[in-house]
Design a protein around this motif. Structure first.
Motif, PDB file in Angstrom:
ATOM      1  N   VAL A   1       5.833  -3.198   5.535  1.00 31.18           N
ATOM      2  CA  VAL A   1       6.322  -1.932   5.131  1.00 31.18           C
ATOM      3  C   VAL A   1       6.258  -1.828   3.636  1.00 31.18           C
ATOM      4  O   VAL A   1       6.182  -2.719   2.751  1.00 31.18           O
ATOM      5  N   VAL A   2       5.977  -0.471   2.948  1.00 30.50           N
ATOM      6  CA  VAL A   2       6.201  -0.229   1.676  1.00 30.50           C
ATOM      7  C   VAL A   2       7.176   0.672   1.356  1.00 30.50           C
ATOM      8  O   VAL A   2       7.780   1.408   2.143  1.00 30.50           O
ATOM      9  N   VAL A   3       8.060   0.070   0.195  1.00 32.98           N
ATOM     10  CA  VAL A   3       9.251   0.979  -0.180  1.00 32.98           C
ATOM     11  C   VAL A   3       9.131   1.518  -1.555  1.00 32.98           C
ATOM     12  O   VAL A   3       8.602   0.989  -2.338  1.00 32.98           O
TER      13      VAL A   3
ATOM     14  N   GLY B   1       9.324  -9.248   6.678  1.00 34.84           N
ATOM     15  CA  GLY B   1      10.538  -8.703   5.624  1.00 34.84           C
ATOM     16  C   GLY B   1      10.255  -9.572   4.406  1.00 34.84           C
ATOM     17  O   GLY B   1      10.783  -9.390   3.304  1.00 34.84           O
ATOM     18  N   GLU B   2       9.094 -10.565   4.231  1.00 38.09           N
ATOM     19  CA  GLU B   2       9.126 -11.261   3.066  1.00 38.09           C
ATOM     20  C   GLU B   2       8.463 -10.230   1.760  1.00 38.09           C
ATOM     21  O   GLU B   2       7.446  -9.817   2.348  1.00 38.09           O
ATOM     22  N   PHE B   3       9.105 -10.441   0.747  1.00 33.46           N
ATOM     23  CA  PHE B   3       8.478  -9.720  -0.258  1.00 33.46           C
ATOM     24  C   PHE B   3       7.263 -10.324  -0.802  1.00 33.46           C
ATOM     25  O   PHE B   3       6.818 -11.403  -1.126  1.00 33.46           O
ATOM     26  N   LEU B   4       6.122  -9.173  -1.000  1.00 33.82           N
ATOM     27  CA  LEU B   4       4.574  -9.431  -1.356  1.00 33.82           C
ATOM     28  C   LEU B   4       4.322  -9.364  -2.971  1.00 33.82           C
ATOM     29  O   LEU B   4       4.084 -10.192  -3.560  1.00 33.82           O
ATOM     30  N   ARG B   5       4.604  -8.051  -2.984  1.00 35.35           N
ATOM     31  CA  ARG B   5       4.311  -7.611  -4.514  1.00 35.35           C
ATOM     32  C   ARG B   5       4.645  -6.297  -4.913  1.00 35.35           C
ATOM     33  O   ARG B   5       5.232  -5.439  -3.838  1.00 35.35           O
ATOM     34  N   ALA B   6       4.882  -6.147  -6.133  1.00 33.79           N
ATOM     35  CA  ALA B   6       5.103  -4.592  -6.518  1.00 33.79           C
ATOM     36  C   ALA B   6       3.930  -3.814  -7.143  1.00 33.79           C
ATOM     37  O   ALA B   6       3.164  -4.476  -7.857  1.00 33.79           O
TER      38      ALA B   6
ATOM     39  N   ARG C   1       7.256  -1.186  -3.652  1.00 30.90           N
ATOM     40  CA  ARG C   1       7.631  -2.464  -3.117  1.00 30.90           C
ATOM     41  C   ARG C   1       6.963  -2.758  -1.819  1.00 30.90           C
ATOM     42  O   ARG C   1       7.105  -2.283  -0.773  1.00 30.90           O
ATOM     43  N   TYR C   2       5.880  -3.997  -1.653  1.00 34.80           N
ATOM     44  CA  TYR C   2       5.478  -4.114  -0.558  1.00 34.80           C
ATOM     45  C   TYR C   2       6.026  -5.451   0.168  1.00 34.80           C
ATOM     46  O   TYR C   2       6.023  -6.681  -0.523  1.00 34.80           O
ATOM     47  N   PHE C   3       6.180  -5.243   1.495  1.00 36.20           N
ATOM     48  CA  PHE C   3       6.733  -6.386   2.272  1.00 36.20           C
ATOM     49  C   PHE C   3       6.020  -6.868   3.456  1.00 36.20           C
ATOM     50  O   PHE C   3       5.434  -5.862   4.090  1.00 36.20           O
TER      51      PHE C   3
END
Length: 380
Positions: free
Chosen positions: A71-73, A88-93, A82-84
């Protein structure tokens, strides 16, 4: 920093689907061979803090699912996309606080329009257009996307057609609760006019010295647009107007109304949510604000509407009092009601796919946010 919490188990009641006509007349329930259902446990949960206490979500104002299941938030609090990953792991901003290319001043919302993300930055008066992978395609001013008229709210479909409504009279200095009749219209993705949909009631505003804000418990217009229809709801009663994408009236979605008179429980619910997750100073400011206005005598008939990936229209009845869950009514593209489903009352739904519901949920005990995705089983 807000405290992270473990994924919450939802005791959700999946209400059996009903087949009813557009006017609300109930048909034979036996025609529904398989009921629509939403699983009670989320298939994806992202808390606002990671395991080490570092914020991964600040203030999520938009969320969309990516082709790989991640997902992108759109995050107002952290001024970035915010890319996950799928787990659900955070990947990058993407982006940061600022006023330069690819930077954000104040992210108000994010719309998913086909393969593009339209991120509205009201601080810079611009709409930044991204590919779903975070590549900035263009950063036009409002008029280049939304047209020359000031817009109050917008929705878009996969083909990049936009539905808008406008503001009321800027000359009206009335204090207190006001509601204007406002224009509604369709544009292409480059801001060119496509069709006029007439004037209808807008949202109730609380006019205060120096500006205005949405009125607490007030009726708010809702917009949605699918592949062949645009939908306008004023929330006065359970009626949603439908239009073709050429601007012609195309009937209405209707259902019976509950008793909409404002109750003490409705007011207490608003006050609880208005102070949830706020610090002592913010809570005190909210409490003082409650003494400056009167709550409306009635609540809205509904407060949210989306068109899903299969072109069904979802409308949420306004959550009442102590209700933990909100009732969503689902209508087919031809206007028949095909399902009634329950979702958490503090879940703001941003996207509905063929087999999922995705949104941002607020923990009713502590006020922290969770991005959550639930599996949807259709009965059609």
């Amino acid at each position: 920093m807000r405290m992270a919490f473990a994924p919450m188990r939802l005791m959700m009641t999946c209400i059996p689907a009903l087949l009813v006509a557009c006017g609300g007349e109930q048909q034979d329930n036996a025609a529904a061979a398989t009921a629509w259902r939403i699983d009670s446990l989320a298939t994806l949960s992202i808390s606002d803090d990671d395991a080490g206490g570092e914020p991964v979500i600040g203030d999520a104002v938009g969320v969309s699912r990516l082709p790989d299941g991640g997902v992108v938030v759109a995050d107002l609090g952290l001024s970035s996309l915010r890319y996950f990953g799928p787990r659900g792991e955070f990947l990058r901003a993407v982006g940061r606080k600022g006023s330069g290319p690819g930077e954000f001043d104040y992210i108000a919302t994010m719309l998913r329009c086909g393969d593009s993300l339209y991120v509205e930055d009201i601080g810079q008066q611009s709409v930044m257009v991204y590919a779903t992978d975070g590549t900035l395609a263009r950063s036009p001013k409002y008029a280049d996307v939304l047209g020359e008229r000031p817009t109050y709210d917008s929705a878009c479909n996969g083909a990049g057609i936009f539905l808008h409504n406008g503001w009321g009279s800027r000359d009206d200095r009335t204090l207190g609760r006001v509601r204007w009749t406002v224009p509604y219209w369709l544009t292409t993705s480059d801001g060119k006019s496509r069709a006029e949909l007439g004037e209808h009631a807008g949202s109730e505003r609380l006019m205060i010295g120096g500006g205005s804000q949405p009125h607490p418990l007030g009726r708010s217009s809702v917009l949605a647009i699918g592949r062949e229809r645009a939908y306008i709801g004023t929330a006065d009663s359970f009626v949603v107007l439908a239009f073709t994408l050429d601007g012609a009236p195309a009937g209405a979605l209707t259902n019976s109304d509950a008793d909409l008179r404002t109750t003490d429980a409705d007011i207490e619910r608003f006050k609880r949510l208005d102070t949830l997750g706020k610090n002592e100073e913010q809570r005190a400011r909210a409490v003082r604000a409650w003494t400056t206005f009167e709550f409306p005598p009635t609540v809205p008939a509904y407060d949210a509407m989306l068109v899903d990936a299969n072109d069904h229209v979802w409308v949420r009845r306004f959550p009442r009092g102590t209700d933990k869950y909100a009732e969503w009514l689902v209508f087919s593209p031809s206007g028949e009601q095909v399902a009634t489903l329950a979702l958490p009352g503090t879940l703001t739904v941003h996207e509905i796919g063929s087999d999922y519901v995705l949104g941002v949920e607020v923990n009713p005990a502590e006020g922290n946010q969770m991005v959550r995705q639930y599996r949807l089983q259709r009965g059609d």
